[in-house]
Design an enzyme around this catalytic site. Structure first.
Site, mmCIF file in Angstrom:
data_model
loop_
_atom_site.group_PDB
_atom_site.id
_atom_site.type_symbol
_atom_site.label_atom_id
_atom_site.label_comp_id
_atom_site.label_asym_id
_atom_site.label_seq_id
_atom_site.Cartn_x
_atom_site.Cartn_y
_atom_site.Cartn_z
ATOM 1 N N GLY A 13 5.301 5.860 -18.055
ATOM 2 C CA GLY A 13 3.835 5.980 -17.927
ATOM 3 C C GLY A 13 3.430 6.946 -16.826
ATOM 4 O O GLY A 13 4.195 7.205 -15.897
ATOM 5 N N MET A 129 -5.487 0.838 -4.962
ATOM 6 C CA MET A 129 -4.592 1.102 -3.836
ATOM 7 C C MET A 129 -5.126 2.201 -2.911
ATOM 8 O O MET A 129 -4.472 2.553 -1.943
ATOM 9 C CB MET A 129 -3.213 1.530 -4.360
ATOM 10 C CG MET A 129 -2.473 0.437 -5.105
ATOM 11 S SD MET A 129 -1.765 -0.762 -3.927
ATOM 12 C CE MET A 129 -1.188 -2.018 -5.091
ATOM 13 N N HIS A 162 -14.552 9.109 -15.325
ATOM 14 C CA HIS A 162 -13.089 8.998 -15.333
ATOM 15 C C HIS A 162 -12.540 9.809 -16.504
ATOM 16 O O HIS A 162 -13.294 10.160 -17.423
ATOM 17 C CB HIS A 162 -12.646 7.533 -15.489
ATOM 18 C CG HIS A 162 -12.813 6.708 -14.244
ATOM 19 N ND1 HIS A 162 -14.021 6.170 -13.874
ATOM 20 C CD2 HIS A 162 -11.923 6.327 -13.277
ATOM 21 C CE1 HIS A 162 -13.870 5.493 -12.738
ATOM 22 N NE2 HIS A 162 -12.614 5.577 -12.352
ATOM 23 N N LYS A 166 -9.612 6.695 -20.304
ATOM 24 C CA LYS A 166 -9.972 5.388 -19.738
ATOM 25 C C LYS A 166 -11.088 4.790 -20.588
ATOM 26 O O LYS A 166 -12.213 5.295 -20.602
ATOM 27 C CB LYS A 166 -10.421 5.537 -18.294
ATOM 28 C CG LYS A 166 -10.782 4.205 -17.633
ATOM 29 C CD LYS A 166 -11.133 4.391 -16.161
ATOM 30 C CE LYS A 166 -11.642 3.108 -15.526
ATOM 31 N NZ LYS A 166 -10.652 2.026 -15.478
#
Lengths: 277, 277
Positions: A13, A129, A162, A166
């Site tokens: 991925g 993150m 995005h 998505k």
């Protein structure tokens, strides 16, 4: 500093590839040449730069992990797999005592925590993150908690762009809407404007062409109903480098927590990682 | 609710006029027809709408206040005078036991607190009465305190636009630069871009023409040095309505504090006012 062995799951991925490519050239890490992958992936191997990875599918992983653990008795898993794999992967890590950083979003997050409660390993679990975004969200959460209703009488507009691939609404935008609601603004997640068309992204938003395939741009605009004031907050991320840096910080944080045996908390978020920094 | 008597000081200045005009039509207040003014004001009276105000100059105010207090034994002063008057006005309020909301900026702020410490009255002192800006500043202060260095590796640009008559750099922008410094960004107050030219404000910033004579627009832009991310925060205030609303909230807050005799704190900020709301 001793190198930290990491297993990057989710190859081949895109996000896992980005993480692996960065980890390979990062002197803080040793990369384990195996990666958990999905049942539908047709290959048994993938390579990134000069490194070959054996792809481990769900039906053979319980057997394969014995071999891996005999070669690498300690490592931290970095999970960028698929929402449908989140819970079974977490159970796999707990079963095999593998500490992990879960960057994959989706799945049943409540069950995810329960799985950790049943085991004895540590994990950092975070849907985002990017440290600066997480920090900004924490600031918004503080505002919502401390000054409920502060923006009463304001109207909100939320726009997010995005990459076309998505399908769902930005999770960050959803979370932010929650803070704005607490701040007194009437707004529904369904009212978030989603931009997915590359031509609009390039021409109207001026998103660099090379990042049309991977970006997250968000703008929140609060307007006083009497026109007397406007507040606007924007965070635009190009590419995935910012997530790499945050993920690696989470790995290092986890390694340090593992050394401190006395810590009773088992599940950490990026806020914990930030507070440590 | 019983009406709160207020004395609006600083007439015939612009901000005091705005406050007085709004207070006259606000059912929560009774307006005292006197206003402290500067020695250089040539008039003895001024009127706002149908109301006439006697202007009280520094050389006669100690005598005049006896007359005022005999007519109005209790009132709260709202101070929008001049930076050069801040400290002597505060001493005047303390001497005469007049609780006050100090919206005037400048003066010696340290001495201002000392003056309050020597008396027994309560005051709200805030360089910015716009609640949403104060709340946003508190969120930034929280971020700076909780996540020092979060924006290390980012460059900052700060642009602010105010009416041409404002000579100094925006106090809000200065305060924000302090938070960004704590967040790891190298930036000097001198690097704030100040826009004061009405033609640029109207043409490039699209500030409504009717607000060229009174506005405060601020934009802070953080850019990652590797180009991977941008964070931008904007707060644009047109006119002075937002300060009126915050000032009146401060008056009501102060009235409530005066009723609670047990409170030992004497000087409050807009953060206290927000927390109460």
């Amino acid at each position: 500093m001793e190198k930290i062995p990491v297993m990057i799951n989710g190859l081949p991925g895109n996000v896992a590839r980005t993480m692996a490519a960065a980890a390979i050239v990062d002197k803080r890490f040793t990369i384990i040449p195996y990666s958990l992958t999905g049942a539908d992936i047709p290959h048994d191997m993938t390579n990134i730069g000069s490194m070959d990875f054996t792809l481990v599918k769900p039906d053979t992983r319980d057997e394969k992990i014995k071999e891996i653990l005999s070669l690498y008795p300690f490592f931290i898993a970095i999970d960028y797999t698929h929402p449908t794999a989140v819970n079974s992967n977490a159970r796999f890590y707990v079963r095999n005592n593998i500490p992990f950083v879960m960057g994959t979003t989706g799945g049943d997050r409540e069950k995810l925590k329960q799985t950790l409660d049943q085991g004895s390993i540590l994990a950092v679990i975070a849907p985002n993150m990017a440290k600066q975004i997480v920090g900004f969200q924490a600031m918004m959460a503080y505002g919502a908690r401390t000054f409920p209703g502060l923006f009463k009488g304001f109207s909100l507009k939320v726009k997010e762009s995005h990459q076309q691939s998505k399908a769902d609404t930005s999770g960050t935008a959803r979370a932010m809407v929650g803070y704005f609601n607490d701040l007194g603004v009437d707004f529904k997640v369904d009212d978030i404007q989603q931009i997915r068309a590359p031509e609009i992204q390039e021409k109207e938003w001026n998103i660099p062409r090379e990042h049309l395939s991977g970006h997250g741009w968000h703008t929140y605009t609060l307007t006083a109903d009497d026109g007397s004031s406007l507040f606007e907050f924007t965070h635009n991320i190009n590419g995935r480098d910012i997530y790499v840096s945050g993920t690696f910080d989470a790995v290092i944080f986890l390694k340090e927590k593992l050394l401190l045996k006395e810590d009773r908390k088992r599940v950490f978020t990026m806020i914990d990682v930030l507070n440590q920094a």
